[in-house]
Enzyme design. Structure first.
Site, PDB file in Angstrom:
ATOM      1  N   ASP A   8       0.953  -1.163  -0.088  1.00 37.95           N
ATOM      2  CA  ASP A   8       0.003   0.032   0.094  1.00 37.95           C
ATOM      3  C   ASP A   8       0.862   1.125   0.047  1.00 37.95           C
ATOM      4  OD1 ASP A   8      -2.466   1.397   0.396  1.00 37.95           O
ATOM      5  OD2 ASP A   8      -1.765   1.871   2.376  1.00 37.95           O
ATOM      6  N   ASP A  10      -0.180   4.972   0.789  1.00 39.48           N
ATOM      7  CA  ASP A  10      -0.052   6.044   1.977  1.00 39.48           C
ATOM      8  C   ASP A  10      -0.207   5.242   3.378  1.00 39.48           C
ATOM      9  OD1 ASP A  10      -1.742   8.621   0.685  1.00 39.48           O
ATOM     10  OD2 ASP A  10      -1.925   7.022  -0.427  1.00 39.48           O
TER      11      ASP A  10
END
Length: 222
Positions: A8, A10
């Site tokens: 991922d 953020d």
């Protein structure tokens, strides 16, 4: 045991909360509202515009003001993608370790492509990463497994030989549903996903270098 690692963006690879939080505060100021502390806004960062407008304005996407505020948020954010955003401590060393182990790695994020691609470039990850899958790359975003499965296709790796690393429950749900092994990071934003240990991740880490050490033990140098 593994051929690739997917991340991922953020809250996992990069600390984007300062820029996203400041974007909310600029919007609050424009609307004559009281600004919020970045500490309060930080946990909502992984939920993107939806979470940050809920935190800042107390509205969801059913509110009549949601769409115009959402569009203005994105306009402001486009101008400050990487003013204060940085890779988390230990991420550069983790990526070095993956490459030394001959493990491919990529990014699977719900961030829209118009923001993901320039941000990844500004973070100087574009020459290194083997794939970038954004929230609008496939027909569905996480927690759907489609983005992760698409990334596996791009990397030509089987999901069962892939790790997916994230800081939100939907990351772990998406990874597990795709058939990957999953890693939850306690240093991320975590949001309102409930207790970390209840997400169903195969591994929980407190620092990126823990993952480097884990993979070195499993894979060994090639």
């Amino acid at each position: 045991m593994f051929d690739a690692v997917l991340f991922d963006l953020d809250g996992t690879l990069a600390d984007t909360a300062p820029d996203l939080g400041e974007t909310v505060n600029i919007l609050l100021l424009e609307e004559g509202r009281q600004q919020q502390s970045l500490t309060m806004l930080r946990p909502y960062t992984s939920q993107g515009v939806r979470g940050l407008l809920k935190a800042g304005f107390g509205i969801d996407n059913s509110h009549p003001s949601y769409e115009p505020l959402s569009q203005r948020f994105l306009e402001i954010y486009a101008g400050r993608l990487c003013d204060a955003t940085r890779l988390f401590d230990g991420i550069p060393e983790l990526l070095d370790a993956l490459e030394a182990l001959n493990l491919g790695w990529g990014i699977v994020t719900n961030k829209r492509m118009r923001f993901t691609d320039p941000l990844v470039g500004l973070l100087q990850l574009t020459p290194r990463t083997n794939c970038v899958v954004s929230g609008d790359t496939t027909a569905e975003a996480k927690p759907s497994p489609l983005p992760i499965l698409h990334a596996c296709q791009l990397l030509r790796c089987r999901p069962e030989r892939t790790l997916y690393v994230g800081d939100d429950r939907r990351d772990i749900v998406a990874g597990n549903t795709a058939g990957c092994k999953t890693v939850a990071v306690s240093y991320g934003y975590l949001g309102d996903s409930g207790p970390l240990h209840a997400w169903g991740a195969d591994l929980i880490i407190d620092h990126p270098l823990e993952l480097a050490e884990y993979l070195a033990r499993l894979v060994g140098p090639k």
